[in-house]
Design a protein around this motif. Structure first.
Motif, PDB file in Angstrom:
ATOM      1  N   ASN A   6       2.178   4.022  14.897  1.00 41.42           N
ATOM      2  CA  ASN A   6       4.286   3.512  14.463  1.00 41.42           C
ATOM      3  C   ASN A   6       4.425   4.223  12.854  1.00 41.42           C
ATOM      4  OD1 ASN A   6       4.843   4.190  16.664  1.00 41.42           O
ATOM      5  ND2 ASN A   6       4.157   2.082  17.056  1.00 41.42           N
ATOM      6  N   MET A   7       3.415   3.955  12.283  1.00 44.88           N
ATOM      7  CA  MET A   7       3.544   4.506  10.322  1.00 44.88           C
ATOM      8  C   MET A   7       2.968   5.781  10.300  1.00 44.88           C
ATOM      9  SD  MET A   7       2.411   0.671   9.330  1.00 44.88           S
ATOM     10  CE  MET A   7       2.923   0.485   7.564  1.00 44.88           C
ATOM     11  N   LYS A   8       3.248   6.523  10.145  1.00 44.47           N
ATOM     12  CA  LYS A   8       3.057   7.892  10.097  1.00 44.47           C
ATOM     13  C   LYS A   8       1.997   8.696   8.608  1.00 44.47           C
ATOM     14  CE  LYS A   8       3.939  12.960  10.717  1.00 44.47           C
ATOM     15  NZ  LYS A   8       4.565  13.888   9.615  1.00 44.47           N
ATOM     16  N   GLN A   9       2.446   8.045   7.816  1.00 41.25           N
ATOM     17  CA  GLN A   9       2.658   8.007   6.273  1.00 41.25           C
ATOM     18  C   GLN A   9       1.599   6.978   5.723  1.00 41.25           C
ATOM     19  OE1 GLN A   9       5.164   7.252   3.364  1.00 41.25           O
ATOM     20  NE2 GLN A   9       4.174   7.952   1.313  1.00 41.25           N
ATOM     21  N   TYR A  10       1.520   5.686   6.545  1.00 38.96           N
ATOM     22  CA  TYR A  10       0.286   4.606   5.897  1.00 38.96           C
ATOM     23  C   TYR A  10      -0.755   5.456   7.256  1.00 38.96           C
ATOM     24  CZ  TYR A  10      -2.649   0.815   6.309  1.00 38.96           C
ATOM     25  OH  TYR A  10      -3.329  -0.018   6.608  1.00 38.96           O
ATOM     26  N   LYS A  11      -0.901   5.987   8.511  1.00 40.51           N
ATOM     27  CA  LYS A  11      -2.049   6.614   8.767  1.00 40.51           C
ATOM     28  C   LYS A  11      -2.301   7.858   8.302  1.00 40.51           C
ATOM     29  CE  LYS A  11      -4.544   6.416  12.515  1.00 40.51           C
ATOM     30  NZ  LYS A  11      -5.805   6.160  12.069  1.00 40.51           N
ATOM     31  N   GLU A  12      -1.410   8.907   8.197  1.00 46.33           N
ATOM     32  CA  GLU A  12      -2.056  10.099   7.010  1.00 46.33           C
ATOM     33  C   GLU A  12      -3.003   9.845   5.428  1.00 46.33           C
ATOM     34  OE1 GLU A  12       1.137  11.897   5.596  1.00 46.33           O
ATOM     35  OE2 GLU A  12       1.652  12.820   8.020  1.00 46.33           O
ATOM     36  N   GLN A  13      -2.448   9.066   4.764  1.00 47.06           N
ATOM     37  CA  GLN A  13      -3.014   8.037   3.382  1.00 47.06           C
ATOM     38  C   GLN A  13      -4.033   7.446   3.686  1.00 47.06           C
ATOM     39  OE1 GLN A  13      -1.900   8.812   0.786  1.00 47.06           O
ATOM     40  NE2 GLN A  13      -4.036   7.294   0.110  1.00 47.06           N
ATOM     41  N   GLU A  14      -4.342   6.649   5.115  1.00 51.82           N
ATOM     42  CA  GLU A  14      -5.352   6.152   5.806  1.00 51.82           C
ATOM     43  C   GLU A  14      -6.607   7.433   5.637  1.00 51.82           C
ATOM     44  OE1 GLU A  14      -6.923   2.233   9.175  1.00 51.82           O
ATOM     45  OE2 GLU A  14      -5.772   3.760   9.557  1.00 51.82           O
ATOM     46  N   ASN A  15      -6.301   7.775   6.662  1.00 53.80           N
ATOM     47  CA  ASN A  15      -6.642   9.045   6.751  1.00 53.80           C
ATOM     48  C   ASN A  15      -7.501   9.826   5.411  1.00 53.80           C
ATOM     49  OD1 ASN A  15      -7.175   8.716   9.767  1.00 53.80           O
ATOM     50  ND2 ASN A  15      -5.628  10.202   9.379  1.00 53.80           N
ATOM     51  N   HIS A  16      -7.086  10.183   4.814  1.00 50.74           N
ATOM     52  CA  HIS A  16      -7.457  10.768   3.348  1.00 50.74           C
ATOM     53  C   HIS A  16      -8.259   9.886   2.390  1.00 50.74           C
ATOM     54  CE1 HIS A  16      -7.712  13.086  -0.764  1.00 50.74           C
ATOM     55  NE2 HIS A  16      -6.969  11.478  -1.013  1.00 50.74           N
ATOM     56  N   LEU A  17      -8.002   8.436   2.936  1.00 55.72           N
ATOM     57  CA  LEU A  17      -9.041   8.132   2.062  1.00 55.72           C
ATOM     58  C   LEU A  17      -9.816   7.643   2.814  1.00 55.72           C
ATOM     59  CD1 LEU A  17      -9.573   5.448  -0.257  1.00 55.72           C
ATOM     60  CD2 LEU A  17      -8.004   4.141   1.510  1.00 55.72           C
ATOM     61  N   LEU A  18     -10.626   7.756   4.012  1.00 59.45           N
ATOM     62  CA  LEU A  18     -11.622   7.041   4.939  1.00 59.45           C
ATOM     63  C   LEU A  18     -12.500   9.107   4.072  1.00 59.45           C
ATOM     64  CD1 LEU A  18     -10.435   5.898   8.060  1.00 59.45           C
ATOM     65  CD2 LEU A  18     -11.916   5.541   6.671  1.00 59.45           C
ATOM     66  N   ASP A  19     -11.287  10.363   4.675  1.00 55.95           N
ATOM     67  CA  ASP A  19     -12.474  11.902   4.252  1.00 55.95           C
ATOM     68  C   ASP A  19     -12.952  11.082   3.127  1.00 55.95           C
ATOM     69  OD1 ASP A  19     -11.982  12.602   6.210  1.00 55.95           O
ATOM     70  OD2 ASP A  19      -9.977  14.246   5.667  1.00 55.95           O
ATOM     71  N   VAL A  20     -11.939  10.729   1.964  1.00 56.87           N
ATOM     72  CA  VAL A  20     -12.570  10.432   0.401  1.00 56.87           C
ATOM     73  C   VAL A  20     -13.821   9.407   0.984  1.00 56.87           C
ATOM     74  CG1 VAL A  20     -12.469   9.703  -2.146  1.00 56.87           C
ATOM     75  CG2 VAL A  20     -10.950  11.159  -1.027  1.00 56.87           C
ATOM     76  N   LEU A  21     -13.995   8.433   1.304  1.00 55.87           N
ATOM     77  CA  LEU A  21     -14.691   7.653   1.029  1.00 55.87           C
ATOM     78  C   LEU A  21     -16.772   8.307   2.317  1.00 55.87           C
ATOM     79  CD1 LEU A  21     -12.950   4.366   2.719  1.00 55.87           C
ATOM     80  CD2 LEU A  21     -14.430   4.486   0.357  1.00 55.87           C
ATOM     81  N   TYR A  22     -15.757   8.947   3.102  1.00 53.08           N
ATOM     82  CA  TYR A  22     -17.209   9.410   3.950  1.00 53.08           C
ATOM     83  C   TYR A  22     -17.780  10.470   2.787  1.00 53.08           C
ATOM     84  CZ  TYR A  22     -15.924   7.439   8.497  1.00 53.08           C
ATOM     85  OH  TYR A  22     -15.152   6.268   9.840  1.00 53.08           O
TER      86      TYR A  22
END
Length: 178
Positions: free
Chosen positions: A92-108
């Motif tokens: 239920n945290m859209k902005q958090y999820k978007e930030q997490e996905n971006h961070l994971l993309d950078v990490l990967y």
């Protein structure tokens, strides 16, 4: 106040604007070994790092390519910078999820060369979900209605020192590093 966190290796990391040069596998291994799964609502300490190690071992036991074993090890790496948020809240945290996905993309991208494909994400999510079933059973004595997933490894929920978990995480990373 600053827009960064100071990591274990004393880097200044901005989780909102992540720079790959500021990401260090030592920070990830250290922090994840000290973050408790389930927001601490478990019968004994079980770290996100141990969960990731078990995911990587499962991926290796399934015969997945080194890239996917490493992806399984790193799949919660964003939590070393953003903390572990329980699934019901995170959904239920859209902005958090978007930030997490971006961070994971950078990490990967830093550690694997590219972000995961949809197919790779599904394979990792399947392992993650299977191990969540075992986490709930062994750490909370909770029986889920879903059938017990078949694993290729035997989960061991023995409490270990943070330093042991950190060391094993780094060893797996070095073994499968691309």
């Amino acid at each position: 106040m600053s827009n960064y966190i100071t990591t274990y290796t004393r880097r200044h990391f901005d989780p909102v604007n992540p720079e790959p040069a500021d990401m260090d596998i030592k920070d990830i291994a250290h922090a994840l070994s000290m973050i408790c799964r389930g927001n601490g609502h478990v019968s004994s300490f079980w770290s996100v790092g141990e969960h990731c190690i078990l995911c990587a071992k499962e991926a290796a036991a399934k015969g997945y390519a080194d890239r996917l074993v490493l992806a399984a090890l790193l799949h919660d790496a964003s939590e070393c910078y953003m903390s572990d948020v329980p699934r019901p809240l995170k959904q239920n945290m859209k902005q958090y999820k978007e930030q997490e996905n971006h961070l994971l993309d950078v990490l990967y991208t830093k550690f694997l060369g590219t972000p995961l494909s949809e197919e790779e994400e599904k394979l990792i999510k399947d392992i993650d979900n299977a191990l969540l079933w075992y986490d709930l059973k062994y750490l909370l004595d909770e029986e889920l209605e879903e059938r017990q997933p078949k694993l290729h490894v035997e989960p061991d929920y023995t409490v270990r020192a943070f330093s042991e978990v950190e060391k094993e995480y780094l060893e797996i990373f070095k073994r499968y590093k691309i």
